[in-house]
Design a protein around this motif. Structure first.
Motif, short mmCIF file in Angstrom:
data_model
loop_
_atom_site.label_atom_id
_atom_site.label_comp_id
_atom_site.label_asym_id
_atom_site.label_seq_id
_atom_site.Cartn_x
_atom_site.Cartn_y
_atom_site.Cartn_z
N GLU A 1 0.92 -1.20 -0.09
CA GLU A 1 0.09 -0.03 -0.03
C GLU A 1 0.95 1.18 -0.04
O GLU A 1 0.58 2.14 0.71
N GLU A 2 1.98 1.22 -0.81
CA GLU A 2 2.82 2.35 -0.73
C GLU A 2 2.34 3.71 -1.21
O GLU A 2 2.67 4.62 -0.99
N ALA A 3 1.25 3.55 -2.18
CA ALA A 3 0.65 4.66 -2.75
C ALA A 3 0.01 5.24 -1.81
O ALA A 3 -0.33 6.71 -1.71
N ASN A 4 -0.80 4.56 -0.60
CA ASN A 4 -1.72 5.27 0.18
C ASN A 4 -0.81 5.86 1.44
O ASN A 4 -1.23 6.56 2.24
N LEU A 5 0.63 5.75 1.57
CA LEU A 5 1.36 6.16 2.41
C LEU A 5 2.22 7.16 2.04
O LEU A 5 2.49 7.37 1.05
N PRO A 6 2.57 8.24 2.99
CA PRO A 6 3.62 9.18 2.69
C PRO A 6 5.04 8.80 2.39
O PRO A 6 5.17 7.71 2.80
N PRO A 7 5.70 9.38 1.65
CA PRO A 7 7.10 8.75 1.37
C PRO A 7 7.93 8.80 2.67
O PRO A 7 7.63 9.63 3.63
N LEU A 8 8.95 7.89 2.60
CA LEU A 8 9.70 7.66 3.78
C LEU A 8 10.94 8.49 3.64
O LEU A 8 11.57 8.66 2.55
N THR A 9 11.53 9.21 4.89
CA THR A 9 12.85 9.71 4.57
C THR A 9 13.90 8.70 4.73
O THR A 9 13.57 7.54 4.85
N ALA B 1 16.46 8.33 7.04
CA ALA B 1 16.49 7.96 8.19
C ALA B 1 15.38 6.90 8.59
O ALA B 1 15.52 5.57 9.12
N GLN B 2 14.02 7.03 8.31
CA GLN B 2 13.04 6.04 8.39
C GLN B 2 13.21 4.88 7.81
O GLN B 2 13.12 3.70 8.33
N LYS B 3 13.75 4.79 6.62
CA LYS B 3 14.17 3.47 5.75
C LYS B 3 15.38 3.01 6.29
O LYS B 3 15.00 1.65 6.62
N ASN B 4 16.21 3.61 7.18
CA ASN B 4 17.53 2.85 7.62
C ASN B 4 16.70 2.26 9.17
O ASN B 4 17.08 1.17 9.29
N LYS B 5 15.85 2.79 9.78
CA LYS B 5 15.28 2.23 10.90
C LYS B 5 14.41 1.10 10.55
O LYS B 5 14.51 0.22 11.38
N LEU B 6 13.68 1.10 9.44
CA LEU B 6 12.77 -0.09 8.88
C LEU B 6 13.94 -1.37 8.73
O LEU B 6 13.71 -2.25 9.07
#
Length: 184
Positions: A2-10, A12-17
């Protein structure tokens, strides 16, 4: 999904994930191949992967080592994640096995303590027996020396002293023999 329904990740957020994804993998596998990590974390090369793992180690998300020769991450420890209902039975079973192991160890310790206490009691009884035998021997010696002194009409203490020390003449003879044998 559901990537289209969510805001883009920074970044830092990608690294955290990605860190959390490594932790999830570490809960299942203790030696994670680089190929699995690259695929799961959607990284392009090994250098990015190693940098990410080093960041995770410095962030105290996990402890382990990178095995570059065998191309794998060897995990010693990782932080806990939220548990799912399906995992509760596994956790319960693990804790029950741990409790049973603790009970076995505890019973072994109790058995060793009881054996040590029995050994201590035996040693104390032996010590008391020896002490009583020594006291009885002392009494017997006193009685026999007193009887011998009475037979010769001497003081018992003087008789004991005579038994311990040889006659005065024998000491002088031994001393003269020793001096004659000595050189110069």
């Amino acid at each position: 999904a559901e990537e289209a329904n969510l805001p883009p990740l920074t970044e830092a957020q990608k690294n955290k994930l990605r860190h959390l994804s490594v932790v999830t993998l570490a809960a299942k596998i203790k030696c994670i191949p680089y190929s699995v990590l690259l695929e799961q974390l959607q990284l392009k090369n090994v250098r990015q992967l190693e940098d990410l793992v080093i960041e995770a180690v410095y962030a105290d998300v996990l402890r382990g080592s990178l095995d570059q020769r065998n191309q794998r991450l060897e995990v010693d420890y990782s932080i806990g994640r939220d548990i799912r209902r399906e995992e509760l039975s596994t956790i319960t079973r693990t804790l029950q096995e741990w409790c049973q192991g603790c009970e076995v160890v505890l019973s072994g310790i109790e058995e060793q303590v009881s054996r040590a206490n029995q050994h201590k009691e035996q040693q104390l009884a032996l010590k008391q027996q020896i002490e009583s035998e020594v006291a009885n021997l002392k009494k017997t010696i006193k009685v026999t020396t007193a009887a011998a002194a009475a037979a010769t009409s001497q003081d018992p203490e003087q008789h004991l002293t005579e038994l311990r020390e040889p006659a005065p003449g024998t000491n002088q003879r031994q001393a003269s023999k020793k001096t004659s044998k000595a050189k110069g």
